[in-house]
Scaffold this active site. Sequence first.
Site, PDB file in Angstrom:
ATOM      1  N   LEU A  64       0.829  -1.223   0.000  1.00 33.55           N
ATOM      2  CA  LEU A  64       0.000   0.000   0.000  1.00 33.55           C
ATOM      3  C   LEU A  64       0.855   1.261   0.000  1.00 33.55           C
ATOM      4  O   LEU A  64       0.337   2.361  -0.178  1.00 33.55           O
ATOM      5  CB  LEU A  64      -0.960  -0.005   1.186  1.00 33.55           C
ATOM      6  CG  LEU A  64      -2.036  -1.106   1.161  1.00 33.55           C
ATOM      7  CD1 LEU A  64      -2.909  -1.037   2.418  1.00 33.55           C
ATOM      8  CD2 LEU A  64      -2.893  -1.002  -0.092  1.00 33.55           C
ATOM      9  N   ASN A  95       7.459  -2.909   3.695  1.00 29.77           N
ATOM     10  CA  ASN A  95       8.545  -2.133   3.064  1.00 29.77           C
ATOM     11  C   ASN A  95       8.098  -0.712   2.721  1.00 29.77           C
ATOM     12  O   ASN A  95       8.148  -0.266   1.583  1.00 29.77           O
ATOM     13  CB  ASN A  95       9.135  -2.862   1.844  1.00 29.77           C
ATOM     14  CG  ASN A  95       8.125  -3.141   0.746  1.00 29.77           C
ATOM     15  OD1 ASN A  95       6.918  -3.119   0.977  1.00 29.77           O
ATOM     16  ND2 ASN A  95       8.622  -3.385  -0.459  1.00 29.77           N
ATOM     17  N   HIS A 180      10.057 -13.609   1.729  1.00 25.10           N
ATOM     18  CA  HIS A 180      10.508 -13.270   0.379  1.00 25.10           C
ATOM     19  C   HIS A 180      11.819 -14.031   0.220  1.00 25.10           C
ATOM     20  O   HIS A 180      12.800 -13.727   0.886  1.00 25.10           O
ATOM     21  CB  HIS A 180      10.708 -11.757   0.282  1.00 25.10           C
ATOM     22  CG  HIS A 180      11.401 -11.292  -0.964  1.00 25.10           C
ATOM     23  ND1 HIS A 180      10.764 -10.555  -1.928  1.00 25.10           N
ATOM     24  CD2 HIS A 180      12.675 -11.453  -1.395  1.00 25.10           C
ATOM     25  CE1 HIS A 180      11.624 -10.277  -2.914  1.00 25.10           C
ATOM     26  NE2 HIS A 180      12.796 -10.803  -2.610  1.00 25.10           N
ATOM     27  N   ASP A 306       0.416  -9.590  -4.926  1.00 22.44           N
ATOM     28  CA  ASP A 306       1.666  -8.830  -4.774  1.00 22.44           C
ATOM     29  C   ASP A 306       1.524  -7.469  -5.469  1.00 22.44           C
ATOM     30  O   ASP A 306       2.460  -7.003  -6.140  1.00 22.44           O
ATOM     31  CB  ASP A 306       2.871  -9.607  -5.319  1.00 22.44           C
ATOM     32  CG  ASP A 306       4.202  -9.006  -4.871  1.00 22.44           C
ATOM     33  OD1 ASP A 306       4.196  -8.071  -4.042  1.00 22.44           O
ATOM     34  OD2 ASP A 306       5.255  -9.463  -5.363  1.00 22.44           O
ATOM     35  N   GLY A 325       8.146  -4.665  -9.836  1.00 25.33           N
ATOM     36  CA  GLY A 325       6.782  -4.728  -9.314  1.00 25.33           C
ATOM     37  C   GLY A 325       5.727  -4.316 -10.314  1.00 25.33           C
ATOM     38  O   GLY A 325       5.967  -3.451 -11.153  1.00 25.33           O
TER      39      GLY A 325
HETATM   40  N1  LIG Z   1       7.275  -7.813  -6.125  1.00 24.90           N
HETATM   41  C1  LIG Z   1       7.946  -6.787  -6.557  1.00 24.90           C
HETATM   42  O1  LIG Z   1       8.434  -6.803  -7.688  1.00 24.90           O
HETATM   43  N2  LIG Z   1       8.127  -5.676  -5.811  1.00 24.90           N
HETATM   44  C2  LIG Z   1       7.724  -5.475  -4.455  1.00 24.90           C
HETATM   45  C3  LIG Z   1       8.624  -6.157  -3.493  1.00 24.90           C
HETATM   46  C4  LIG Z   1       8.389  -7.624  -3.331  1.00 24.90           C
HETATM   47  O2  LIG Z   1       7.252  -8.110  -3.333  1.00 24.90           O
HETATM   48  O3  LIG Z   1       9.363  -8.364  -3.148  1.00 24.90           O
HETATM   49  C5  LIG Z   1       7.693  -3.975  -4.196  1.00 24.90           C
HETATM   50  O4  LIG Z   1       7.641  -3.575  -3.027  1.00 24.90           O
HETATM   51  O5  LIG Z   1       7.662  -3.203  -5.154  1.00 24.90           O
HETATM   52 ZN   LIG Z   2       8.744 -10.147  -2.314  1.00 25.91          ZN
HETATM   53 ZN   LIG Z   3       5.628  -8.080  -2.304  1.00 22.45          ZN
END
Ligand SMILES: NC(=O)N[C@@H](CC(=O)O)C(=O)O
Ligand SMILES: [Zn+2]
Ligand SMILES: [Zn+2]
EC number: 3.5.2.3
Length: 425
Positions: A64, A95, A180, A306, A325
């Site tokens: 988020l 994070n 992770h 994710d 991501g």
């Molecule tokens: N999945 C991703 O590619 N990025 C995630 C980090 C994560 O889920 O490891 C992020 O916080 O952008």
């Molecule tokens: Zn991850």
């Molecule tokens: Zn993630």
Amino acid sequence: MSLWIVNGKVWDNETKELQTLHIRIENKQIAELTAELPDTGSAEVIDAQGKLVSAGLIDMHVHLRDPGFEYKEDIETGTLAAAKGGFTTIACMPNTRPVTDTPDTVKYILNKAKDKGAVKVLPYAAITKNELGRELTDFAALKEAGAIGFTDDGVGVQNAQMMKDAMALAHSLGMPIIAHCEDDSLVVGAAVTDGKFARENGLKGIPNESEAIHVGRDVLLAEATGVHYHVCHVSTEQSVRLIRLAKQVGIQVTAEVCPHHLILSDEDIPSLDANWKMNPPLRSPRDVQAVIEGIEDGTIDIIVTDHAPHSAEEKARGMLLAPFGITGFETAFPLMYTKFVKTGKWSLGFLLERMTSEPARVFGLSSGRLEAGAPADLTLIDLVNEREVDPQSFVSKGKNTPFGGWKLQGWPVLTIVDGTVAWSE
Ligand SMILES: NC(=O)N[C@@H](CC(=O)O)C(=O)O
Ligand SMILES: [Zn+2]
Ligand SMILES: [Zn+2]
């Protein structure tokens, strides 16, 4: 105040068919499901008009970005995007900036979600301070503040003793570790999987073992400590094999997979467009087949998005420099429905379970079921009309998706959280 949702189609696990049912909601709970058209009296009525009515979807892995990265997403826009995607409960990753590693930050998320959130938000807290892998956070205080589990998502915990200590502590508190899995020593400056696309474009690759080595290490540590260990975004054949073996010998391990790893391989990447960059990366067709088999035989328990929004400016930096991501909320169900249910591979019930009752089982949630006494979290889904994915129409601030232009069916149209409409077309 009662609310009736009439003329909805509900999946019946006994007959394996859709059945027309009418649902009464009372005091934030499902009070009754009936096949007889009721006398709704003075109650409020929503006519589902033959749409699928499901328990609200649950997404146990989302970003988020709040606090700290509100230009990518915030709790208000993220939860609204979740509601639009049919989700009623989501679990958010730590994070953030600051990293969610103190009770204050956990409480900030819970309070903002309560004030401004469209859906229920369950925060994870970090395993290590600032997700640096050096020092454990205060698990007991974070649990007390409302964290539902511990994870350093975004990075792997590199040190085995650190992970073992984390598992022992989490186990003593009855909390899960969510991992992770990524060994940094095997991933240096790579953006895509070690495979065909990397070779053809002269890029360094992320090898499958960078993920699977952590899975192998961690199931052994889970066995030693007894903790509930949950593997994030499984993407490789090797990880599936290790999780399957761990389950066979009774280790308390569960796992999740994302729609993109079930649907796309590195051979689908059309260009160096960073909307195809995520971590873990899209793997080989053989890995895609392995994760599909993993979810089909129960090795992998649940589907998560994710959801990882980034700004257009960040994603414009190109494959090597852009952050990893992709967004997920507003495409997850239509993607899975179109690719696995419409094609006849899975029953609708099988898909719904992996997005409702299974996440509830794995994480001990009271939602995820359409039955009297359950929380009134429901999703109405149009199984008929086909629509094209238009990232610019996303409610999420993140428009970063590889699925733009895809024609899909199975669009959520109305989402109810605790008996109140959270999203409606
Ligand atoms: N999945 C991703 O590619 N990025 C995630 C980090 C994560 O889920 O490891 C992020 O916080 O952008
Ligand atoms: Zn991850
Ligand atoms: Zn993630």
